[in-house]
Enzyme design. Structure first.
Site, PDB file in Angstrom:
ATOM      1  N   ARG A 259      -7.927   2.132  -2.369  1.00 26.09           N
ATOM      2  CA  ARG A 259      -8.771   2.082  -1.162  1.00 26.09           C
ATOM      3  C   ARG A 259      -9.417   3.446  -0.965  1.00 26.09           C
ATOM      4  O   ARG A 259      -8.730   4.463  -0.895  1.00 26.09           O
ATOM      5  CB  ARG A 259      -7.921   1.723   0.051  1.00 26.09           C
ATOM      6  CG  ARG A 259      -8.759   1.332   1.238  1.00 26.09           C
ATOM      7  CD  ARG A 259      -7.915   0.808   2.372  1.00 26.09           C
ATOM      8  NE  ARG A 259      -8.569  -0.352   2.950  1.00 26.09           N
ATOM      9  CZ  ARG A 259      -8.477  -0.683   4.235  1.00 26.09           C
ATOM     10  NH1 ARG A 259      -7.740   0.026   5.059  1.00 26.09           N
ATOM     11  NH2 ARG A 259      -9.101  -1.734   4.699  1.00 26.09           N
TER      12      ARG A 259
ATOM     13  N   ARG B 263      -7.607  -6.474  12.116  1.00 30.32           N
ATOM     14  CA  ARG B 263      -7.247  -6.810  13.506  1.00 30.32           C
ATOM     15  C   ARG B 263      -7.363  -8.297  13.815  1.00 30.32           C
ATOM     16  O   ARG B 263      -6.573  -8.837  14.592  1.00 30.32           O
ATOM     17  CB  ARG B 263      -8.121  -5.974  14.460  1.00 30.32           C
ATOM     18  CG  ARG B 263      -7.767  -4.504  14.415  1.00 30.32           C
ATOM     19  CD  ARG B 263      -8.832  -3.644  15.046  1.00 30.32           C
ATOM     20  NE  ARG B 263     -10.044  -3.589  14.232  1.00 30.32           N
ATOM     21  CZ  ARG B 263     -11.143  -2.938  14.572  1.00 30.32           C
ATOM     22  NH1 ARG B 263     -11.183  -2.296  15.717  1.00 30.32           N
ATOM     23  NH2 ARG B 263     -12.183  -2.920  13.773  1.00 30.32           N
TER      24      ARG B 263
ATOM     25  N   CYS C  88     -10.808 -11.777  17.658  1.00 33.45           N
ATOM     26  CA  CYS C  88     -10.446 -10.428  18.077  1.00 33.45           C
ATOM     27  C   CYS C  88     -11.566  -9.886  18.969  1.00 33.45           C
ATOM     28  O   CYS C  88     -12.746 -10.085  18.674  1.00 33.45           O
ATOM     29  CB  CYS C  88     -10.288  -9.543  16.843  1.00 33.45           C
ATOM     30  SG  CYS C  88      -9.970  -7.810  17.210  1.00 33.45           S
TER      31      CYS C  88
ATOM     32  N   TYR D 268      -5.768  10.664   4.356  1.00 38.45           N
ATOM     33  CA  TYR D 268      -4.399  10.934   3.921  1.00 38.45           C
ATOM     34  C   TYR D 268      -4.515  11.734   2.615  1.00 38.45           C
ATOM     35  O   TYR D 268      -5.627  12.089   2.191  1.00 38.45           O
ATOM     36  CB  TYR D 268      -3.618   9.619   3.802  1.00 38.45           C
ATOM     37  CG  TYR D 268      -3.551   8.910   5.146  1.00 38.45           C
ATOM     38  CD1 TYR D 268      -2.832   9.478   6.199  1.00 38.45           C
ATOM     39  CD2 TYR D 268      -4.251   7.742   5.392  1.00 38.45           C
ATOM     40  CE1 TYR D 268      -2.808   8.878   7.460  1.00 38.45           C
ATOM     41  CE2 TYR D 268      -4.230   7.136   6.641  1.00 38.45           C
ATOM     42  CZ  TYR D 268      -3.502   7.711   7.670  1.00 38.45           C
ATOM     43  OH  TYR D 268      -3.488   7.129   8.916  1.00 38.45           O
TER      44      TYR D 268
ATOM     45  N   GLN E  37       0.845  -1.197   0.000  1.00 40.05           N
ATOM     46  CA  GLN E  37       0.000   0.000   0.000  1.00 40.05           C
ATOM     47  C   GLN E  37       0.883   1.250   0.000  1.00 40.05           C
ATOM     48  O   GLN E  37       1.754   1.410   0.858  1.00 40.05           O
ATOM     49  CB  GLN E  37      -0.922   0.029   1.224  1.00 40.05           C
ATOM     50  CG  GLN E  37      -1.956   1.146   1.110  1.00 40.05           C
ATOM     51  CD  GLN E  37      -2.850   1.291   2.331  1.00 40.05           C
ATOM     52  OE1 GLN E  37      -2.354   1.426   3.447  1.00 40.05           O
ATOM     53  NE2 GLN E  37      -4.159   1.277   2.137  1.00 40.05           N
TER      54      GLN E  37
HETATM   55  C1  FMN Z   1      -3.080  -1.039  13.885  1.00 34.35           C
HETATM   56  C2  FMN Z   1      -3.830  -0.648  12.630  1.00 34.35           C
HETATM   57  C3  FMN Z   1      -3.150  -0.074  11.577  1.00 34.35           C
HETATM   58  C4  FMN Z   1      -3.837   0.265  10.397  1.00 34.35           C
HETATM   59  N1  FMN Z   1      -3.118   0.743   9.332  1.00 34.35           N
HETATM   60  C5  FMN Z   1      -3.746   0.921   8.143  1.00 34.35           C
HETATM   61  C6  FMN Z   1      -2.997   1.210   6.986  1.00 34.35           C
HETATM   62  O1  FMN Z   1      -1.769   1.194   6.968  1.00 34.35           O
HETATM   63  N2  FMN Z   1      -3.697   1.446   5.833  1.00 34.35           N
HETATM   64  C7  FMN Z   1      -5.061   1.382   5.776  1.00 34.35           C
HETATM   65  O2  FMN Z   1      -5.638   1.601   4.711  1.00 34.35           O
HETATM   66  N3  FMN Z   1      -5.783   1.061   6.870  1.00 34.35           N
HETATM   67  C8  FMN Z   1      -5.158   0.796   8.028  1.00 34.35           C
HETATM   68  N4  FMN Z   1      -5.881   0.352   9.101  1.00 34.35           N
HETATM   69  C9  FMN Z   1      -7.331   0.064   8.947  1.00 34.35           C
HETATM   70  C10 FMN Z   1      -7.556  -1.416   8.582  1.00 34.35           C
HETATM   71  O3  FMN Z   1      -6.979  -1.757   7.347  1.00 34.35           O
HETATM   72  C11 FMN Z   1      -9.056  -1.749   8.518  1.00 34.35           C
HETATM   73  O4  FMN Z   1      -9.663  -0.960   7.538  1.00 34.35           O
HETATM   74  C12 FMN Z   1      -9.769  -1.536   9.855  1.00 34.35           C
HETATM   75  O5  FMN Z   1      -9.002  -2.007  10.936  1.00 34.35           O
HETATM   76  C13 FMN Z   1     -11.125  -2.234   9.870  1.00 34.35           C
HETATM   77  O6  FMN Z   1     -10.947  -3.625   9.650  1.00 34.35           O
HETATM   78  P1  FMN Z   1     -11.012  -4.729  10.867  1.00 34.35           P
HETATM   79  O7  FMN Z   1     -12.337  -4.531  11.546  1.00 34.35           O
HETATM   80  O8  FMN Z   1     -10.900  -6.043  10.169  1.00 34.35           O
HETATM   81  O9  FMN Z   1      -9.886  -4.446  11.801  1.00 34.35           O
HETATM   82  C14 FMN Z   1      -5.224   0.036  10.301  1.00 34.35           C
HETATM   83  C15 FMN Z   1      -5.887  -0.549  11.376  1.00 34.35           C
HETATM   84  C16 FMN Z   1      -5.211  -0.895  12.519  1.00 34.35           C
HETATM   85  C17 FMN Z   1      -5.949  -1.584  13.641  1.00 34.35           C
END
Ligand code: FMN
Length: 385
Positions: free
Chosen positions: A221, A329, A352, A173, A105
């Protein structure tokens, strides 16, 4: 019925020039595991390899800054210099050796960049997304530099063997700040209409495709919509997706900005909604947004957010709401989610709890931790094992 549902998750999918072995995607997560010089570390390679061995079909490696100014924290994986290519090569290879497609990414942090002394946040317009942090508006000439930096970063990803890249155009961003009417107040050709707000992202896609190859996969995204005034409406989100497809995007990864934010993150957030489901958020809060985007495009759509219940994730595929499901997560907590579902061991999944320990650490610039899994770099270690 159970087997049909499961088959939906484990059918291969072709996008652009490559095939993923199944529909499960590891969503990008900044880990802050890179070195102080932004280089990939051995334990970071081990972390991703374990998740590829855990059975996901595609891994979108965490947001990588395309320029030193574009960094959102220290210890991110850099893609802004050729010196990163050897580490990126080891990382892509480790993911692919374990059978998963490796995407990187690419991101410019825009209004959310690190601001050491002398550095101001920069965006498309002077609209703060963090408390008291009004960014400087970039000029059209500076947009050209940003476009060039995206292309150079994509070239490095390609040289390192990554199967493709994902443009981070969500979560406010830089590219996201351009798409949103909340942060984009420009009156030139980069502001106003949806077409104008999508221009920067389209130019980046077109530059990458024309410099690398039209076949080099580029996912994007985006937010499907934003609960802000003025925010991106779902109607506009669909238009954005369709414009990006016309510019050459190979898949749309659907996030959104409509959820209450984590109250543990204090003093850094102006906008009171976010992209991160909390403990009390029902599963799959963005699935209907993904379905709406899917109706607007002919390329694969990836759904994300709280999809750790495999039946809900599979049903979304069967119902045609999306083509792939991404988990973030959940894969910190249990890297073997996909393998366990596939082999009928879903009762063994360590779920989780959405406690936000990982996200809170990441937002503070610390290495990501999981409150349940004490070892993110190999076989998980749980409290009572
Ligand atoms: C620790 C952490 C770091 C994240 N870093 C990014 C990232 O680098 N790029 C991005 O598009 N989303 C990032 N996200 C968002 C996740 O990709 C995702 O969209 C969000 O956690 C919801 O999905 P989940 O419910 O499966 O965790 C991050 C989320 C977490 C928890």
């Amino acid at each position: 019925m159970g087997n049909d549902l499961k088959a939906a998750l484990f059918n291969p999918l072709q996008f652009a020039s490559i095939t993923a072995r199944n529909r499960v995607v590891m969503a990008p997560m900044v880990t802050n595991f890179a070195s102080s010089f932004d280089e990939v570390t051995d334990h970071q390679v081990a972390y991703y390899a374990e998740r590829a061995r855990g059975g996901v079909g595609t891994i979108v490696v965490e947001a990588s800054p395309i320029s030193t100014r574009g960094r959102i924290s220290s210890h991110q994986i850099g893609s802004y210099d050729d010196r990163f290519i050897p580490g990126l090569t080891r990382l892509a290879g480790a993911i692919q050796d374990a059978g998963a497609v490796a995407l990187l990414q690419l991101c410019h942090g825009g209004p959310k960049i690190l601001t050491p002394a002398g550095i101001r946040t920069e965006s498309v317009s002077p609209v703060a997304v963090r408390e008291g942090d009004v960014p400087r508006a970039l000029s059209v000439a500076e947009f050209r530099d940003v476009r060039r930096q995206f292309v150079l970063a994509a070239q490095r990803a390609q040289k390192a063997g990554f199967d493709g890249i994902e443009l981070h155009a969500a979560h406010f961003y830089l590219l996201s700040a351009s798409l949103s009417p909340y942060t984009n107040r420009r009156t030139d050709e980069y502001g106003g209409s949806v077409v104008n707000r999508t221009r920067l992202s389209c130019e980046v896609i077109e530059d990458i495709k024309s410099t690398l190859s039209p076949d080099y996969p580029v996912w994007v995204r985006i937010h499907a919509c934003e609960a802000l005034d003025p925010g991106l409406s779902l109607v506009e989100g669909r238009q954005v997706a369709s414009i990006l497809e016309a510019a050459g995007a190979d898949a749309i990864h659907v996030s959104a900005y409509t959820l209450p934010i984590n109250k543990k993150i204090k003093g850094t957030v102006n906008i009171r909604v976010g992209a991160m489901p909390l403990k009390d958020t029902p599963p799959g809060p963005f699935l209907d947004y993904a379905a709406a985007i899917k109706q607007a495009v002919n390329i694969p759509v990836i759904a994300v957010a709280k999809l750790d219940d495999w039946i809900i994730a599979s049903r979304a595929l069967v119902d045609g709401k999306c083509d792939m499901v991404a988990l973030a997560r959940q894969l910190l907590c249990d890297p073997y989610w996909a393998r366990k579902v596939q082999s009928g061991l879903s009762n063994d999944i360590v779920h989780c709890k959405y406690c936000m320990t990982c996200h809170t650490a990441q937002q503070r610039g610390e290495a990501v931790r999981c409150a349940q899994n004490y070892n993110l770099f190999g076989k998980p270690i749980y409290k009572d094992t």
